[in-house]
Structures are given as C-alpha cells and as structure tokens.
Motif scaffolding. Structure first.
Motif, PDB file in Angstrom:
ATOM      1  N   CYS A 173     -31.032   9.064 -27.294  1.00 20.35           N
ATOM      2  CA  CYS A 173     -30.053   9.732 -26.398  1.00 20.35           C
ATOM      3  C   CYS A 173     -30.946   9.722 -25.041  1.00 20.35           C
ATOM      4  CB  CYS A 173     -29.892  11.157 -26.444  1.00 20.35           C
ATOM      5  SG  CYS A 173     -28.924  11.422 -27.956  1.00 20.35           S
ATOM      6  N   SER A 174     -30.332   9.247 -23.822  1.00 20.21           N
ATOM      7  CA  SER A 174     -30.722   9.391 -22.565  1.00 20.21           C
ATOM      8  C   SER A 174     -30.561  10.707 -21.921  1.00 20.21           C
ATOM      9  CB  SER A 174     -29.994   8.346 -21.574  1.00 20.21           C
ATOM     10  OG  SER A 174     -28.643   8.768 -21.490  1.00 20.21           O
ATOM     11  N   ASP A 175     -31.177  11.143 -20.766  1.00 18.30           N
ATOM     12  CA  ASP A 175     -31.243  12.514 -20.365  1.00 18.30           C
ATOM     13  C   ASP A 175     -29.436  12.695 -19.991  1.00 18.30           C
ATOM     14  OD1 ASP A 175     -33.572  13.057 -20.350  1.00 18.30           O
ATOM     15  OD2 ASP A 175     -33.973  12.404 -18.324  1.00 18.30           O
ATOM     16  N   GLY A 176     -28.973  11.576 -19.367  1.00 20.53           N
ATOM     17  CA  GLY A 176     -27.403  11.654 -19.198  1.00 20.53           C
ATOM     18  C   GLY A 176     -26.612  11.972 -20.455  1.00 20.53           C
ATOM     19  N   ASP A 177     -26.883  11.246 -21.562  1.00 21.73           N
ATOM     20  CA  ASP A 177     -26.247  11.612 -22.683  1.00 21.73           C
ATOM     21  C   ASP A 177     -26.427  12.890 -23.211  1.00 21.73           C
ATOM     22  OD1 ASP A 177     -25.842   8.835 -22.825  1.00 21.73           O
ATOM     23  OD2 ASP A 177     -27.396   8.608 -24.005  1.00 21.73           O
ATOM     24  N   LEU A 178     -27.580  13.456 -23.147  1.00 27.24           N
ATOM     25  CA  LEU A 178     -27.904  14.832 -23.593  1.00 27.24           C
ATOM     26  C   LEU A 178     -27.241  16.045 -22.705  1.00 27.24           C
ATOM     27  CD1 LEU A 178     -31.824  14.393 -23.931  1.00 27.24           C
ATOM     28  CD2 LEU A 178     -30.098  14.673 -25.783  1.00 27.24           C
ATOM     29  N   GLN A 179     -27.113  15.464 -21.295  1.00 28.04           N
ATOM     30  CA  GLN A 179     -26.444  16.495 -20.364  1.00 28.04           C
ATOM     31  C   GLN A 179     -24.985  16.469 -20.597  1.00 28.04           C
ATOM     32  OE1 GLN A 179     -27.458  18.558 -17.884  1.00 28.04           O
ATOM     33  NE2 GLN A 179     -25.360  19.091 -17.755  1.00 28.04           N
ATOM     34  N   ALA A 180     -24.237  15.197 -20.886  1.00 29.46           N
ATOM     35  CA  ALA A 180     -23.104  15.116 -21.303  1.00 29.46           C
ATOM     36  C   ALA A 180     -22.566  15.823 -22.763  1.00 29.46           C
ATOM     37  CB  ALA A 180     -22.487  13.611 -21.389  1.00 29.46           C
ATOM     38  N   ASN A 181     -23.442  15.795 -23.433  1.00 32.38           N
ATOM     39  CA  ASN A 181     -23.112  16.790 -24.630  1.00 32.38           C
ATOM     40  C   ASN A 181     -23.192  18.117 -24.409  1.00 32.38           C
ATOM     41  OD1 ASN A 181     -22.761  14.238 -26.162  1.00 32.38           O
ATOM     42  ND2 ASN A 181     -24.677  14.039 -26.972  1.00 32.38           N
ATOM     43  N   ARG A 182     -23.884  18.639 -23.657  1.00 27.10           N
ATOM     44  CA  ARG A 182     -24.012  20.076 -23.403  1.00 27.10           C
ATOM     45  C   ARG A 182     -22.891  20.438 -22.397  1.00 27.10           C
ATOM     46  NH1 ARG A 182     -29.791  18.694 -22.403  1.00 27.10           N
ATOM     47  NH2 ARG A 182     -29.429  18.558 -20.252  1.00 27.10           N
ATOM     48  N   ARG A 183     -21.851  21.137 -23.205  1.00 31.53           N
ATOM     49  CA  ARG A 183     -20.648  21.185 -22.562  1.00 31.53           C
ATOM     50  C   ARG A 183     -19.727  22.512 -23.064  1.00 31.53           C
ATOM     51  NH1 ARG A 183     -20.028  17.785 -26.724  1.00 31.53           N
ATOM     52  NH2 ARG A 183     -17.990  17.637 -27.505  1.00 31.53           N
TER      53      ARG A 183
END
Length: 540
Positions: free
Chosen positions: A523-533
């Motif tokens: 996971c990229s930082d962007g992927d991790l951020q998108a999953n935290r929701r």
C-alpha cells in the motif's frame, strides 16, 4: 586578410551567466557632452522618489577614463563598449562633440564583474565615422549596429552584418536596414532573447516625444517588419532610449527623461504581462540620481552594468557594476472555514503570477498557515484546493517597497453534501473525516464535514444513518477493529451533541476488513489514507 576579433581572448567568467548577447542594452550619441566636462544642469528640486523596491550597490567597473564609456552588451562572454577614447595620436575629432569619433571596444570580465583590457572590437565594423550601440542575435551570428551619417555625426542609421562561418571575426553582408528614414536617427537597438523582435529608439515623425521606443518583428528571412511605437504607457513627451529585456522577456528596462523622474535620464522597468507592457516603475534612488543613468542591462539575475555621468566618475559617462540586494518580502496567512472560522490544515495553497503561472505551492500545516516569498510591486493571485470546500482565488498586490510581511487570511466556502448511490447503498457522500494518528476523537476540521451530515438529517427528519468506520491494514487486526468502533462512536456522539436523535443513528467499526483499495502489503500512503474513512449509509 580577415580581421581577427578580440573575442578570441576569452577568459572564464563566473559573473556572467551564459545568456548570450540578449543581455545587451543600447545607447546613442546624444547623451555625450560636447566637451569632456559634465553637462550644466538647471538647479531644480528633484522629485522625491524612494528606493521603490530596489537596493543597489554601484561600483566603478574599472575602465573609466576622462572620455565617455558606455556599455553595449555581450559577445563571446566579453562586454562590448562604446567610447570616444583616442587610439593613437592621429584620432579624427568629431566637430560636434570635440572628441574622437566613437569606436567599439571589447572588454575582459573577471569573476567579480570588473572590466579590463579594452581592445578594438572589429576593424570591419569600426570605421572613420562614429559607431554606437550594437546588439546580437541569440546565436551571435548576426549583429545589428548603429553608425553616424557622414553629413551629421549626431544622426545614426541602423545596419546589419553576418559573421562568416568558421571565420576569425569576418563580418560580411553589411547592409543598411529598411527601418531607416530621412532625417531620422535610429539608436540603441536590442534583440530579445528569442531573436524575433528588435527594440530601438528613434525620432520618427509619429513619435510622442523627441525619441520614442519602437519594436520591429525580425522575420524568418532576416528582414524587419514595420516599426511599432510602444505607445503612451512607455513613451512620453520627453525622450526614451536604451531598451533592454530580461532573459525571460518579462521585464523591459529603459531610460527616460519623462515619467516620475528624479532628473536627467532615469532608469525604469516595465513588466510585460499578457503581451502588454505595464506602467513603468522608476528603479529608485539607490541607482538613479539628478544626473543621467543609461544603458542598464543584466549580466545575471541581480547583477547588471549601467552607465552614468554622475560627478564622482572620471569624466563623461562611466560604466558601473550594479548589484541589486533583493528586498525580502513575504505573505503569510491562515486558511479558515468561512462560517465557523475553524482552521483548515491540509489545504493546498498555490501562488501564481499575474498571468496565472504557478510560482510556488504549499500545504497548510496543523495550524492552517501558509507563507510565500514575494517581490515588491508585483501582482499575484493565491488559489486554494481542499476536499469539501469550493476552490478559491484571491488577488494580492505587494504594494510596499520595503522589507515587510503581508497578512492575508483566506476564508473558504464549503461544498454542499451529495446523496448518491455507492456500491448499491445510498450514502451521504462527502470528504473524509480526520482523526489523529491512533486516536478516535474527531479532529476539529472534520466538524465542518459532520455539520453537513447534520444539515441533511435536519432537512430529512425521517432519515436514519449507519455510521461505518474503517482503518488501514497497518497494525494488528484486532486493534484496528477496536479503533474503528471507537471512531464510529465518536462521530455519532458529535451528531447527537448537535441535535440529532440517537434513535436515528447506528455506529459500526469494520477495522481493515473492507478496504476501499485492496493493496495488501504494497500500500502507498495514498492507499492507506483512502482506506482510513468514515461512511454515512442511509438505512431508512
């Protein structure tokens, strides 16, 4: 026999950036006095002009004599100079100036910008008449130069010559150019950095003043288009001469006896914005005096050569190095929500020039602040981008010439919440809800987003919501599940505290079990951020 040019005595030079001849600036005969003494000036009260955003240090460039020396641009990393200094004891004297007819010289430039070793530029270009300002094409294979007429040494015509390929300075195809006219003096030519425009000063019959600045297109076949007057913004009822442009063609420098003037010829700068020259700005009292300042051309970003007949020189015009110590200015501010005045971190803030070109970009920190460096008397715009808010753009003008910090807070309007079908569910779709790392308390900036949910629920009193929280896959699965439950409860608690009945709400945490992006261990930082929701699902 082909004449050798002085440019073959070329020294390495740190002072001059490789900008070719396009740093050149023009000059002409008329500022020369008819004797070797300085002109007599009528005593008048000078106009009170400040530094105007400039802070120059001027030093004698090292080639001053009792004769006039005026800079005339670069060629092969040497500075070309026009001077009436005598060569030998048989120099021909100009009856109009009582000095020797002017010649073109080339000068060595050391790493500090000092000049030395004047040698004749070219025995082909130099003649028994006066040669004055010259300028070169970007490839330095074409020279445009001015020469006095035989009948009148104070009237100049514009010529062009080409450098013979593989020659040692053999200028060929010398020709008089089409822009010349009877009883008109063409002076101070300057070719822009792209080689498609030639600027010069002339006293055509349609001139606003005695001498105006004009521009001609340099056509692909080498011919010149019809001269176009630069108009009332640049030209005045007085004289304008010595045009030069910055290497990016954004700034026009010139000398004028008009505009807001300290005295004599002052140096001015005009910004070229959207293909139009803006109102000129006097370059201030750290470089201009009640005497004449002419022939300003850049050698590097904040270094230039300028010629002046101020009385502390050795006689006539002297060449000075001019270093502009930049005036430090900045603009700082906060990004705020218009309605609540809550600070908005993670906002993209972009500084643009007056043509919309991006100059700088930042993201607001936790305190929602931004900061940019700006230049005096420049026009900017500041644009913002943030999820959940409408893009905004505000104009800004740096209206001070001193070191200063401007303050500019920007207030943003929220976007309206959207109800849409997502993955077979009806949801209130809005920007992400933020929590501190490993915490479950809603961050203040997300109160604005939750207020949108409250607005929808109050407008639809029968609506019920499931508030579902999700995490990324970092950490233990059991920990993430517990954290997501607490975050869902925290969001629901805010809604209840602000007037929504708990009977209309249900919370559930899913931990890492339902990732929006199933990136597993890569996971990229962007992927991790998108999953935290947090998702707001309409259940009834």
């Amino acid at each position: 026999m082909k004449t050798k040019l002085c440019f073959f005595i070329v020294l390495a030079c740190n002072f001059i950036i490789a900008q070719g001849p396009n740093n050149a600036i023009a000059f002409n005969n008329s500022p020369y006095n008819s004797t070797n003494t300085l002109p007599t000036y009528t005593v008048v009260k000078p106009v009170a002009i400040s530094a105007n955003g400039f802070n120059f240090d001027l030093l004698d460039a090292g080639v001053s004599t009792r004769y006039a020396e005026i800079g005339s641009g670069f060629f092969k990393n040497k500075l070309i100079m026009v001077s009436s200094k005598k060569i030998g004891g048989l120099a021909k004297i100009d009856p109009n100036t009582h000095e020797a007819f002017k010649e073109l010289f080339c000068l060595d430039i050391d790493k500090n910008g000092s000049l030395s070793s004047p040698l004749l530029f070219s025995r082909i270009i130099n003649t028994n008449d006066s040669e004055d300002q010259l300028t070169f094409s970007p490839d330095e294979n074409t020279v445009y130069y001015t020469r006095s007429s035989k009948d009148n040494s104070l009237e100049f015509k514009l010529y062009k010559a080409e450098l013979e390929e593989d020659s040692h300075g053999n200028w060929i195809n010398n020709q008089v150019l089409s822009v010349n006219d009877t009883n008109v003096s063409i002076e101070t030519p300057f070719v822009n950095n792209t080689g498609d425009k030639l600027y010069f000063s002339a006293n055509y019959p349609d001139a606003i003043g005695g001498f105006d600045l004009y521009v001609s297109t340099i056509n692909t076949d080498g011919t010149l288009g019809s001269p176009k007057n630069l108009g009332h913004t640049i030209n005045t009822a007085a004289d304008e001469k010595y045009p030069s442009l910055s290497p990016d063609n954004k700034y026009l420098y010139f000398s004028s006896k008009g505009h807001e003037n300290i005295g004599g010829y002052d140096l001015f700068v005009s910004k070229n914005s959207k293909n139009e020259f803006q109102a000129p700005r006097n370059m201030g009292n750290t470089i201009n005096t009640v005497y004449d300042e002419i022939a300003y051309f850049l050698a590097a970003r904040n270094k230039a050569y300028v010629s002046s007949n101020r009385p502390n020189g050795k006689g006539g015009y002297d060449i000075y190095t001019a270093t502009n110590n930049e005036v430090v200015q900045s603009i700082k501010g906060e990004i705020l929500d218009l309605e609540t005045q809550i600070k908005l971190p993670n906002t993209i803030v972009i500084l643009k020039d007056d043509e919309g070109n991006e100059i700088d970009k930042t993201i607001t920190a936790k305190d929602a602040t931004f900061s940019f460096n700006v230049s005096p008397f420049e026009t900017y715009s500041i644009s913002t981008e943030k999820d959940g808010f409408k893009d905004a753009t505000v104009a800004f003008f740096a209206n001070s010439g001193r070191e200063t910090t401007y303050k500019k807070d920007i207030e943003l309007h929220t976007t309206e919440p959207v109800i849409a079908k997502v993955e077979n569910e009806m949801r209130i779709v809005l920007e992400n809800i933020y929590f501190n790392f490993n915490k479950w308390n809603v961050k203040e900036e997300s109160f604005i987003s939750l207020n949108k949910v409250i607005k929808v629920l109050k407008a639809n009193p029968d609506m019920k919501l499931a508030v579902n929280a999700h995490t990324d896959n970092k950490g233990r699965e059991s920990y993430n599940l517990n954290l997501s439950n607490k975050r869902a409860v925290s969001a629901v608690s805010y809604l209840i505290e602000n007037g929504i009945s708990k009977d209309r709400l249900v919370s559930k945490g899913y931990g890492e079990t339902k990732p929006l992006i199933d990136c597993k261990t890569s996971c990229s930082d962007g992927d991790l951020q998108a999953n935290r929701r947090v998702e707001f699902v309409i259940v009834e």
